[in-house]
Motif scaffolding. Structure first.
Motif, short mmCIF file in Angstrom:
data_model
loop_
_atom_site.label_atom_id
_atom_site.label_comp_id
_atom_site.label_asym_id
_atom_site.label_seq_id
_atom_site.Cartn_x
_atom_site.Cartn_y
_atom_site.Cartn_z
N GLU A 193 0.72 -1.22 -0.09
CA GLU A 193 -0.07 -0.05 -0.05
C GLU A 193 0.90 1.30 0.07
N ASN B 150 -4.31 4.95 -1.87
CA ASN B 150 -5.57 5.60 -1.26
C ASN B 150 -6.11 6.64 -2.21
N GLU C 91 -7.89 2.00 -2.93
CA GLU C 91 -8.29 1.98 -1.58
C GLU C 91 -9.37 3.21 -1.39
N ASP D 225 -11.69 0.55 2.36
CA ASP D 225 -10.69 0.81 3.44
C ASP D 225 -11.48 1.16 4.52
N LYS E 264 -11.11 -4.20 3.54
CA LYS E 264 -9.88 -4.08 4.56
C LYS E 264 -10.70 -3.79 5.95
#
Ligand code: C2E
Ligand code: MG
Ligand code: MG
Ligand code: MG
Length: 281
Positions: free
Chosen positions: A60, A118, A150, A180, A201
């Protein structure tokens, strides 16, 4: 007398609010100059590992900002400031570009490392976003299936129709999406059914006391089962000790991320790990 007290309270509030606005404006001005500066905005990469084998399944990308005078500023502080302005689009593009160039560098060195970026609500809902991602994939020559994004439940729920359309576009380019911080927002079963996502997640607040708290364990186990029944991969974030890792193995969670396995690393440190793994394999 009372009116006067109220007025002074009000004035105090106004002064604090103005300071807050001034602080935000100065942070924004600094950010505007920082976005394209490779010395200020960098990315760390945190490994995502298979729960059963510990093998690296991806990374990530996490933004880091080192302010020239103030030093490191957490994304938890500056992302919300960016998010209410159109500067967010430039920031997202910068992060995507850096992450994809790094992925390209790893590919060229023989390492196939899927990368997750993200993406905030404002960027996901930007009508240009899917085209921007497609253009950056083409420019870097990174296959779409090495990129995932995400997004939070909030980003998906604030305008579900636009979000679904964006995710469908991305999927056509091979780009997958994860929800997320799952479990902390407005999880609606209806949307879980229709959203084109590939991964859940689980937020670290449920993972951290997994081994000691029966309700956290029940929530994580049920989420893993729900995800699997929907054909999704399930990731646990914030795994800080072996006890939590062991509980995740028992539950059958697919992927884990957290300080127990690895902290967010610089590109150089991650590359060194990739090379080490190669040597021992
Ligand atoms: P997130 O996407 O949920 O990322 C996970 C956060 O948990 C990261 O914090 C990571 O460093 C931290 N973390 C990882 N393992 C552990 C652990 O075992 N224990 C604990 N306590 N924490 C752990 P970070 O890097 O400070 O980022 C905070 C948030 O800022 C991210 O949460 C994400 O929402 C946002 N963010 C970071 N980079 C970007 C970016 O490039 N774009 C956008 N839009 N948001 C970003
Ligand atoms: Mg994330
Ligand atoms: Mg998270
Ligand atoms: Mg989180």
């Amino acid at each position: 007398h009372e009116a006067k007290q109220q007025r002074s309270g009000f004035q105090r509030f106004r002064t604090e609010q103005r300071l807050d606005v001034a602080a935000r404006l100065s942070l924004l001005g600094d950010l505007r100059r920082a976005i394209d500066d490779p010395d200020q905005v960098t990315l760390n990469y945190q490994p995502k590992v298979a729960v059963d084998t510990g093998a690296l399944v991806g990374v990530e990308a996490l933004a880091r900002w080192t302010h020239p005078e103030r030093g490191p500023i957490s994304p938890a502080e500056f992302i919300p400031v960016l998010e209410v302005t159109n500067l967010m689009h430039r920031f997202t593009e910068r992060v995507l570009t850096t992450a994809l160039r790094q992925t390209r560098t790893w590919l060229d060195a023989g390492h196939r490392v899927p990368v997750a970026v993200n993406v905030s609500a404002r960027s996901l809902l930007d009508p240009q976003f899917p085209a921007t991602v497609a253009a950056l994939l083409a420019e870097t020559g990174v296959p779409g299936d090495l990129l995932s994004i995400e997004v939070t439940e909030y980003a998906l729920m604030s305008d579900p129709d636009t979000a679904i359309r964006a995710l469908q576009h991305l999927r056509e380019a091979g780009v997958k999406a994860s929800i997320d911080d799952y479990g902390t927002g407005y999880s609606s079963m209806t949307y879980l059914k229709v959203l084109p996502i590939a991964e859940l997640k689980i937020d670290r607040s449920f993972v951290q006391d997994l081994a000691h708290d029966q309700s956290s364990r029940a929530l994580v186990a049920s989420t893993v089962e729900l995800g699997h029944r929907l054909g999704l991969t399930v990731v646990a974030e914030g795994v800080e000790d072996e006890e939590a890792a062991e509980a995740l193995r028992e539950i059958g969670c697919d992927t884990a991320q957290g300080y127990h396995f690895a902290r967010p690393l610089t590109a150089e440190a991650l590359t060194a790990r990739l090379e080490e793994t190669l040597q021992t394999a």
